[in-house]
Scaffold this motif. Structure first.
Motif, PDB file in Angstrom:
ATOM      1  N   MET A   1       1.116  -1.257  -0.076  1.00 42.25           N
ATOM      2  CA  MET A   1       0.687   0.168  -0.359  1.00 42.25           C
ATOM      3  C   MET A   1       1.088   1.606  -0.231  1.00 42.25           C
ATOM      4  SD  MET A   1      -2.803   1.599   2.852  1.00 42.25           S
ATOM      5  CE  MET A   1      -3.262   0.114   2.489  1.00 42.25           C
ATOM      6  N   TYR A  20     -11.610   9.950   9.133  1.00 43.24           N
ATOM      7  CA  TYR A  20     -11.584   8.883   7.946  1.00 43.24           C
ATOM      8  C   TYR A  20     -13.416   8.274   7.806  1.00 43.24           C
ATOM      9  CZ  TYR A  20      -7.274   6.845   7.826  1.00 43.24           C
ATOM     10  OH  TYR A  20      -5.727   6.418   7.697  1.00 43.24           O
ATOM     11  N   ASN A  29     -14.376   1.888   3.400  1.00 41.77           N
ATOM     12  CA  ASN A  29     -13.112   2.730   1.869  1.00 41.77           C
ATOM     13  C   ASN A  29     -12.505   3.442   1.936  1.00 41.77           C
ATOM     14  OD1 ASN A  29     -11.570   2.803  -1.036  1.00 41.77           O
ATOM     15  ND2 ASN A  29     -10.989   0.910  -0.363  1.00 41.77           N
ATOM     16  N   ASP A  31      -9.127   5.773   0.903  1.00 41.66           N
ATOM     17  CA  ASP A  31      -7.702   6.398  -0.721  1.00 41.66           C
ATOM     18  C   ASP A  31      -6.643   6.139   0.376  1.00 41.66           C
ATOM     19  OD1 ASP A  31     -10.039   5.673  -2.477  1.00 41.66           O
ATOM     20  OD2 ASP A  31      -9.968   8.239  -3.514  1.00 41.66           O
ATOM     21  N   ASN A  32      -5.413   5.356  -0.546  1.00 45.59           N
ATOM     22  CA  ASN A  32      -4.436   4.837  -0.296  1.00 45.59           C
ATOM     23  C   ASN A  32      -3.892   6.037   0.080  1.00 45.59           C
ATOM     24  OD1 ASN A  32      -5.356   1.867   0.517  1.00 45.59           O
ATOM     25  ND2 ASN A  32      -3.909   1.693  -2.137  1.00 45.59           N
ATOM     26  N   TYR A  82      -0.468   6.543 -10.216  1.00 49.08           N
ATOM     27  CA  TYR A  82      -1.859   6.355  -8.768  1.00 49.08           C
ATOM     28  C   TYR A  82      -2.747   7.000  -9.485  1.00 49.08           C
ATOM     29  CZ  TYR A  82      -4.220   5.557  -4.877  1.00 49.08           C
ATOM     30  OH  TYR A  82      -4.730   6.432  -3.448  1.00 49.08           O
ATOM     31  N   CYS A  83      -2.192   8.745  -9.313  1.00 43.65           N
ATOM     32  CA  CYS A  83      -2.903   9.241  -9.680  1.00 43.65           C
ATOM     33  C   CYS A  83      -3.743   9.197 -11.413  1.00 43.65           C
ATOM     34  CB  CYS A  83      -2.554  11.186  -9.442  1.00 43.65           C
ATOM     35  SG  CYS A  83      -1.976  11.042  -7.712  1.00 43.65           S
ATOM     36  N   HIS A  86      -6.332   6.799 -10.292  1.00 44.07           N
ATOM     37  CA  HIS A  86      -7.552   7.785 -10.648  1.00 44.07           C
ATOM     38  C   HIS A  86      -8.604   8.349 -11.328  1.00 44.07           C
ATOM     39  CE1 HIS A  86      -8.263   5.873  -6.354  1.00 44.07           C
ATOM     40  NE2 HIS A  86      -7.346   5.571  -5.631  1.00 44.07           N
ATOM     41  N   THR A 180      -1.982   1.686  -5.699  1.00 43.07           N
ATOM     42  CA  THR A 180      -3.911   1.745  -6.273  1.00 43.07           C
ATOM     43  C   THR A 180      -4.555   0.701  -5.319  1.00 43.07           C
ATOM     44  OG1 THR A 180      -3.662   0.100  -7.893  1.00 43.07           O
ATOM     45  CG2 THR A 180      -3.959   2.887  -8.276  1.00 43.07           C
ATOM     46  N   ASP A 183      -8.135   0.021  -3.123  1.00 41.43           N
ATOM     47  CA  ASP A 183      -8.819   1.784  -3.694  1.00 41.43           C
ATOM     48  C   ASP A 183     -10.016   1.144  -4.389  1.00 41.43           C
ATOM     49  OD1 ASP A 183      -6.942   3.001  -1.976  1.00 41.43           O
ATOM     50  OD2 ASP A 183      -6.430   4.144  -3.867  1.00 41.43           O
ATOM     51  N   LEU A 185     -11.602   2.699  -7.299  1.00 38.21           N
ATOM     52  CA  LEU A 185     -10.782   4.094  -8.734  1.00 38.21           C
ATOM     53  C   LEU A 185     -11.799   4.567  -8.757  1.00 38.21           C
ATOM     54  CD1 LEU A 185      -8.223   2.031 -10.664  1.00 38.21           C
ATOM     55  CD2 LEU A 185      -7.926   3.326  -8.669  1.00 38.21           C
ATOM     56  N   HIS A 200     -19.861  10.559  -1.757  1.00 36.98           N
ATOM     57  CA  HIS A 200     -19.183  10.179  -3.056  1.00 36.98           C
ATOM     58  C   HIS A 200     -20.118   9.746  -4.341  1.00 36.98           C
ATOM     59  CE1 HIS A 200     -16.071   9.609  -0.844  1.00 36.98           C
ATOM     60  NE2 HIS A 200     -15.041  10.111  -1.001  1.00 36.98           N
TER      61      HIS A 200
END
Length: 201
Positions: A1, A20, A29, A31-32, A82-83, A86, A180, A183, A185, A200
């Motif tokens: 992670m 959180y 969940n 995001d990391n 990663y970004c 996502h 990821t 996560d 996405l 979300h």
């Protein structure tokens, strides 16, 4: 992670747990990239505020898919997988056109933005690229180019802040080895001006 210790949702207590709970998606969940801050919750709080206000505030004038596209582009320039993953998923969801999204990503990867964007739109990406790779070479003329392309100073500020935010986020991820795995996405907060509302979509 990540390459450093993180505290997961089920182990979180106190301020960290409250943070959180604000940002958790389905099945709690988180995001990391956000969990990477868990040893210093005050930096998580700062990251959350910056992210939500820069990308997901209802006072922004540019459509959110443009802001996400800038984020994907900056992340590609920084080789931050990663970004990219996502925010590419977020971009594709926002425009509701997977074929178009794929063409945009391919054009970004190949440095061929003119295949998918108009000339005035490309000025935004050129500014973001310069801010990312050669920021000391920016001059007032770079702002004037975007003005002449039809963007007012408020929209230019939005592009500046999104590009600057993604450079920060990319370096957080790359510097801590955030992956990821685990996560979901493409999720992002709905646009609003309530810092506690991370509903979300």
């Amino acid at each position: 992670m990540t390459w450093i210790k993180v505290i997961g949702f089920n182990e979180a207590k106190g301020k960290l747990l409250k943070l959180y709970q604000r940002v958790a998606g389905p099945d709690n969940n988180v995001d990391n990239i956000l969990m990477s801050h868990s040893l210093r919750p005050h930096t998580l709080e700062g990251h959350m505020a910056l992210y939500k206000n820069v990308l997901h505030h209802n006072a922004n004038q540019l459509e959110k898919h443009w802001l996400e596209a800038i984020g994907v582009y900056v992340s590609l320039l920084n080789q931050c997988e990663y970004c990219v993953e996502h925010h590419y998923q977020g971009y594709a969801r926002l425009i509701n056109d997977n074929e178009r999204a794929q063409k945009v990503r391919q054009a970004m990867e190949r440095g061929q933005l003119s295949q998918v964007f108009q000339a005035n739109e490309i000025t935004l990406f050129e500014y973001a690229k310069k801010l990312t790779l050669t920021p000391t070479q920016l001059t007032e003329n770079d702002i004037n180019i975007m003005r002449e392309a039809g963007y007012d100073d408020g929209c230019i500020l939005e592009i500046n802040q999104v590009a600057a935010y993604f450079n920060y986020a990319n370096r957080t991820v790359l510097g801590l080895g955030v992956a990821t795995a685990g996560d979901i996405l493409g999720l992002s907060p709905n646009d609003n001006d309530d810092p506690d509302n991370w509903g979300h979509a």
